[in-house]
Design a protein around this motif. Structure first.
Motif, PDB file in Angstrom:
ATOM      1  N   PRO A  90      25.159  -8.513 -18.926  1.00 44.08           N
ATOM      2  CA  PRO A  90      26.019  -8.917 -17.813  1.00 44.08           C
ATOM      3  C   PRO A  90      26.386 -10.401 -17.867  1.00 44.08           C
ATOM      4  CG  PRO A  90      24.283  -7.470 -17.027  1.00 44.08           C
ATOM      5  CD  PRO A  90      23.978  -7.775 -18.463  1.00 44.08           C
ATOM      6  N   ALA A  91      25.425 -11.247 -18.227  1.00 40.34           N
ATOM      7  CA  ALA A  91      25.686 -12.694 -18.284  1.00 40.34           C
ATOM      8  C   ALA A  91      26.674 -13.031 -19.393  1.00 40.34           C
ATOM      9  CB  ALA A  91      24.372 -13.453 -18.502  1.00 40.34           C
ATOM     10  N   GLN A  92      26.539 -12.380 -20.553  1.00 41.55           N
ATOM     11  CA  GLN A  92      27.462 -12.632 -21.666  1.00 41.55           C
ATOM     12  C   GLN A  92      28.875 -12.180 -21.314  1.00 41.55           C
ATOM     13  OE1 GLN A  92      25.372 -10.435 -24.679  1.00 41.55           O
ATOM     14  NE2 GLN A  92      24.325 -12.241 -25.489  1.00 41.55           N
ATOM     15  N   GLN A  93      28.985 -11.010 -20.709  1.00 40.25           N
ATOM     16  CA  GLN A  93      30.295 -10.505 -20.322  1.00 40.25           C
ATOM     17  C   GLN A  93      30.969 -11.446 -19.326  1.00 40.25           C
ATOM     18  OE1 GLN A  93      30.222  -6.659 -18.427  1.00 40.25           O
ATOM     19  NE2 GLN A  93      32.358  -6.247 -18.874  1.00 40.25           N
ATOM     20  N   HIS A  94      30.217 -11.914 -18.342  1.00 37.29           N
ATOM     21  CA  HIS A  94      30.766 -12.813 -17.331  1.00 37.29           C
ATOM     22  C   HIS A  94      31.179 -14.148 -17.956  1.00 37.29           C
ATOM     23  CE1 HIS A  94      31.445 -14.567 -13.429  1.00 37.29           C
ATOM     24  NE2 HIS A  94      30.551 -15.521 -13.644  1.00 37.29           N
ATOM     25  N   ALA A  95      30.333 -14.690 -18.844  1.00 33.80           N
ATOM     26  CA  ALA A  95      30.627 -15.974 -19.483  1.00 33.80           C
ATOM     27  C   ALA A  95      31.873 -15.883 -20.363  1.00 33.80           C
ATOM     28  CB  ALA A  95      29.430 -16.431 -20.318  1.00 33.80           C
ATOM     29  N   LEU A 133      27.859   3.879 -12.786  1.00 35.71           N
ATOM     30  CA  LEU A 133      27.193   3.093 -11.744  1.00 35.71           C
ATOM     31  C   LEU A 133      25.935   2.428 -12.274  1.00 35.71           C
ATOM     32  CD1 LEU A 133      27.646   5.446  -8.655  1.00 35.71           C
ATOM     33  CD2 LEU A 133      28.798   3.269  -9.093  1.00 35.71           C
ATOM     34  N   ASN A 134      25.176   3.147 -13.114  1.00 33.50           N
ATOM     35  CA  ASN A 134      23.985   2.549 -13.720  1.00 33.50           C
ATOM     36  C   ASN A 134      24.360   1.383 -14.627  1.00 33.50           C
ATOM     37  OD1 ASN A 134      21.740   3.950 -12.671  1.00 33.50           O
ATOM     38  ND2 ASN A 134      22.179   5.719 -13.957  1.00 33.50           N
ATOM     39  N   TYR A 135      25.488   1.527 -15.313  1.00 30.37           N
ATOM     40  CA  TYR A 135      25.945   0.455 -16.202  1.00 30.37           C
ATOM     41  C   TYR A 135      26.447  -0.742 -15.396  1.00 30.37           C
ATOM     42  CZ  TYR A 135      28.816  -2.039 -19.610  1.00 30.37           C
ATOM     43  OH  TYR A 135      29.372  -3.006 -20.414  1.00 30.37           O
ATOM     44  N   MET A 136      27.167  -0.472 -14.313  1.00 31.65           N
ATOM     45  CA  MET A 136      27.806  -1.546 -13.564  1.00 31.65           C
ATOM     46  C   MET A 136      26.865  -2.242 -12.583  1.00 31.65           C
ATOM     47  SD  MET A 136      30.754  -1.794 -14.791  1.00 31.65           S
ATOM     48  CE  MET A 136      31.277  -3.069 -13.648  1.00 31.65           C
ATOM     49  N   LEU A 137      25.798  -1.562 -12.159  1.00 33.72           N
ATOM     50  CA  LEU A 137      24.939  -2.115 -11.119  1.00 33.72           C
ATOM     51  C   LEU A 137      24.432  -3.526 -11.433  1.00 33.72           C
ATOM     52  CD1 LEU A 137      23.683  -1.582  -8.374  1.00 33.72           C
ATOM     53  CD2 LEU A 137      21.754  -0.487  -9.521  1.00 33.72           C
ATOM     54  N   PRO A 138      23.869  -3.790 -12.609  1.00 33.88           N
ATOM     55  CA  PRO A 138      23.411  -5.165 -12.877  1.00 33.88           C
ATOM     56  C   PRO A 138      24.560  -6.157 -12.998  1.00 33.88           C
ATOM     57  CG  PRO A 138      23.224  -3.810 -14.850  1.00 33.88           C
ATOM     58  CD  PRO A 138      23.533  -2.882 -13.721  1.00 33.88           C
ATOM     59  N   ARG A 139      25.765  -5.668 -13.212  1.00 34.95           N
ATOM     60  CA  ARG A 139      26.925  -6.552 -13.346  1.00 34.95           C
ATOM     61  C   ARG A 139      27.543  -6.886 -11.987  1.00 34.95           C
ATOM     62  NH1 ARG A 139      25.951  -3.921 -17.813  1.00 34.95           N
ATOM     63  NH2 ARG A 139      26.581  -4.803 -19.819  1.00 34.95           N
ATOM     64  N   LEU A 140      27.048  -6.247 -10.932  1.00 36.80           N
ATOM     65  CA  LEU A 140      27.556  -6.525  -9.584  1.00 36.80           C
ATOM     66  C   LEU A 140      26.785  -7.639  -8.898  1.00 36.80           C
ATOM     67  CD1 LEU A 140      27.987  -2.889  -8.205  1.00 36.80           C
ATOM     68  CD2 LEU A 140      29.694  -4.311  -9.329  1.00 36.80           C
ATOM     69  N   THR A 141      25.547  -7.833  -9.309  1.00 42.15           N
ATOM     70  CA  THR A 141      24.657  -8.764  -8.612  1.00 42.15           C
ATOM     71  C   THR A 141      25.227 -10.171  -8.562  1.00 42.15           C
ATOM     72  OG1 THR A 141      22.801  -7.466  -9.394  1.00 42.15           O
ATOM     73  CG2 THR A 141      22.314  -9.646  -8.527  1.00 42.15           C
ATOM     74  N   GLY A 142      25.351 -10.689  -7.353  1.00 40.95           N
ATOM     75  CA  GLY A 142      25.772 -12.074  -7.177  1.00 40.95           C
ATOM     76  C   GLY A 142      27.231 -12.332  -7.460  1.00 40.95           C
ATOM     77  N   LYS A 143      28.042 -11.257  -7.560  1.00 45.80           N
ATOM     78  CA  LYS A 143      29.446 -11.478  -7.905  1.00 45.80           C
ATOM     79  C   LYS A 143      30.400 -11.095  -6.780  1.00 45.80           C
ATOM     80  CE  LYS A 143      28.798 -10.803 -12.846  1.00 45.80           C
ATOM     81  NZ  LYS A 143      29.122  -9.969 -14.000  1.00 45.80           N
ATOM     82  N   ARG A 168      24.712  -3.613  -3.033  1.00 46.80           N
ATOM     83  CA  ARG A 168      23.762  -3.022  -3.972  1.00 46.80           C
ATOM     84  C   ARG A 168      23.026  -1.818  -3.373  1.00 46.80           C
ATOM     85  NH1 ARG A 168      21.493  -4.949  -8.596  1.00 46.80           N
ATOM     86  NH2 ARG A 168      19.412  -4.225  -9.130  1.00 46.80           N
ATOM     87  N   ARG A 169      22.645  -1.905  -2.128  1.00 49.80           N
ATOM     88  CA  ARG A 169      21.896  -0.813  -1.497  1.00 49.80           C
ATOM     89  C   ARG A 169      22.714   0.468  -1.450  1.00 49.80           C
ATOM     90  NH1 ARG A 169      22.202   1.450   3.103  1.00 49.80           N
ATOM     91  NH2 ARG A 169      23.588  -0.143   3.927  1.00 49.80           N
ATOM     92  N   ARG A 170      23.981   0.339  -1.054  1.00 48.17           N
ATOM     93  CA  ARG A 170      24.808   1.533  -0.930  1.00 48.17           C
ATOM     94  C   ARG A 170      25.083   2.157  -2.300  1.00 48.17           C
ATOM     95  NH1 ARG A 170      29.884   0.611   2.842  1.00 48.17           N
ATOM     96  NH2 ARG A 170      29.977   2.860   2.532  1.00 48.17           N
ATOM     97  N   ILE A 171      25.201   1.339  -3.318  1.00 45.26           N
ATOM     98  CA  ILE A 171      25.403   1.872  -4.669  1.00 45.26           C
ATOM     99  C   ILE A 171      24.155   2.618  -5.124  1.00 45.26           C
ATOM    100  CG2 ILE A 171      25.752   1.256  -7.097  1.00 45.26           C
ATOM    101  CD1 ILE A 171      27.539  -1.003  -6.145  1.00 45.26           C
ATOM    102  N   GLN A 172      22.986   2.062  -4.825  1.00 47.95           N
ATOM    103  CA  GLN A 172      21.747   2.745  -5.193  1.00 47.95           C
ATOM    104  C   GLN A 172      21.601   4.061  -4.443  1.00 47.95           C
ATOM    105  OE1 GLN A 172      19.076  -0.533  -4.362  1.00 47.95           O
ATOM    106  NE2 GLN A 172      18.776  -0.930  -6.554  1.00 47.95           N
ATOM    107  N   ASP A 173      22.055   4.083  -3.183  1.00 47.59           N
ATOM    108  CA  ASP A 173      22.041   5.334  -2.419  1.00 47.59           C
ATOM    109  C   ASP A 173      22.933   6.374  -3.097  1.00 47.59           C
ATOM    110  OD1 ASP A 173      20.344   4.263  -0.569  1.00 47.59           O
ATOM    111  OD2 ASP A 173      21.902   3.804   0.919  1.00 47.59           O
TER     112      ASP A 173
END
Length: 428
Positions: A90-95, A133-143, A168-173
């Motif tokens: 996620p960090a590399q993609q964002h950078a 959703l599993n792939y995108m979840l860590p890429r949503l944090t803080g964005k 994040r909570r609703r996505i995990q639900d």
């Protein structure tokens, strides 16, 4: 494809990075496959890039000089996205997106996008959404708004921006709900397999590298009209149909999603229900693109996946497809690197070698079966009701005082029927 459609296609720059000589040798092959995936997603590749770098950059994956080169190339070519053959954190993609000012995705996200386009059944859609959703979840944090900087197009299909912008909570639900739904599907499949298991009809699964011709073979064997395309991952949803054999016996045939080198772990987990169908097979037909220069590597990729899902004990028939594109038998024998009794050579498109394939399948799945002729008195017709549970009735005729039956069964199951074995001249 119409010119107007081509004009609307997203323009992609694809890039591969290798850290050792072995990876470098396969870089061209891997980029060519990535190009096929880009095309299957509905875009066109306008440039291919490669970098050999002994050490991966923690920030960009590639070197900063290569990043600047991509930024300049993107500006000159008006590219819409950059696709990496390797997985990006996620960090590399964002950078990379911040630096190049362009949408950046990796191989996994590209395949997920293709799957989102191709899944049609409720099961397929759920599996794809779970993987996305599993792939995108860590890429949503803080964005905050996760994909607002990406725009539309490849990498944004499936759940959609609105769903991916939930907290994040609703996505995990949502993930929890999808997993429950998929478990219900798995249980339903398990019950279906149990029902099949109570009978003698074998299950044959078609597997193979994507675009090897699995769907064409499925259509030829079952007389179906399943969608066929030369694109990678043309079909996703598994289908099971009956295939009749000349002697009156039959088997169930299952078509599965195409395998691919380095299948993303997100997809392997999400499509576990589909792969379970392969594990329950009595025989596996491994369809191989015989004319591909990459056939050896493709065979290894499929065999690796089969080994990982635990099907080593299931008989495998190697089906070399597209032999109609070779000039003669000598060329076939010269090209073949696996000449043995477990190999069959066919052209699914022109139905060449299909008779031999059916014979081979029959010899594998019915190897413990024999054919028996029975003469059952009408007064004992209640015995016939038990036949479908452990045998296949090939022929049946009713006379004035008896039933004549030709059945396929395992010999040990026939001991109690010895008094009814038909003797003398056949009355068929």
């Amino acid at each position: 494809m119409h010119i107007r459609q081509l004009e609307k296609m997203e323009k992609a720059i694809i890039i591969n990075i290798s850290t050792n000589k072995r990876e470098k040798l396969f870089a061209e092959e891997s980029l060519e496959e990535l190009n096929g995936l880009v095309l299957a997603a509905g875009a066109k590749t306008i440039d291919k890039q490669f970098q050999y770098r002994q050490k991966i950059s923690p920030k960009f994956l590639i070197g900063e000089g290569k990043v600047e080169e991509l930024k300049e190339l993107k500006s000159k070519s008006s590219a819409d996205l950059i696709v990496f053959d390797q997985a990006l954190s996620p960090a590399q993609q964002h950078a990379l997106e911040e630096k190049i000012q362009c949408k950046v995705i990796d191989r996994t996200q590209l395949i997920l996008d293709i799957f989102a386009q191709r899944a049609h059944s409720n099961e397929g859609k759920l599996q794809v959404e779970l993987a996305q959703l599993n792939y995108m979840l860590p890429r949503l944090t803080g964005k905050g708004t996760a994909l607002s900087r990406l725009g539309g197009g490849i990498g944004t299909r499936g759940p959609g921006e609105k769903k991916l912008e939930e907290d994040r909570r609703r996505i995990q639900d949502r993930i929890s709900k999808i997993r429950k739904d998929i478990r219900k599907i798995q249980n339903r499949r398990l019950n279906q397999r149990k029902k099949r298991g109570r009978g003698p009809v074998p299950l044959v699964s078609i597997v193979g590298y994507t675009n090897a011709g699995k769907s064409t073979l499925f259509n030829t064997l079952t007389k179906e009209n399943k969608f066929v395309s030369s694109q990678l991952f043309a079909t996703l949803d598994p289908v099971i149909r009956r295939v009749n054999l000349p002697d009156g016996s039959f088997f169930f045939l299952s078509d599965t999603v195409g395998f691919i080198r380095n299948l993303p772990v997100e997809l392997r987990t999400a499509f576990q229900a589909t792969l379970e169908e392969v594990k329950e097979a009595d025989c596996i037909c491994h369809v191989i693109d015989f004319i591909s220069d990459r056939s050896i590597n493709q065979i290894k990729a499929v065999e690796k996946t089969l080994s990982e899902i635990g099907v080593q004990d299931i008989p495998v028939i190697k089906v070399y497809n597209k032999t109609d594109l070779l000039d003669n038998r000598e060329e076939i024998l010269k090209k073949n690197n696996d000449l043995n009794e477990d190999s069959v050579y066919i052209s699914a498109k022109y139905e060449m070698g299909i008779k031999s394939l059916k014979q081979k399948i029959s010899s594998v799945v019915f190897k413990d079966f024999e054919t028996f002729d029975l003469c059952i008195p009408i007064s004992r017709k209640n015995l016939i009701r038990s036949f479908p549970k452990w045998s296949i009735v090939l022929k049946k005729r009713e006379n004035s005082d008896s039933y004549l039956l030709k059945i396929l069964a395992e010999p040990e199951k026939m001991i109690s029927f010895l008094p009814f074995m038909h003797k003398g001249e056949k009355k068929w």
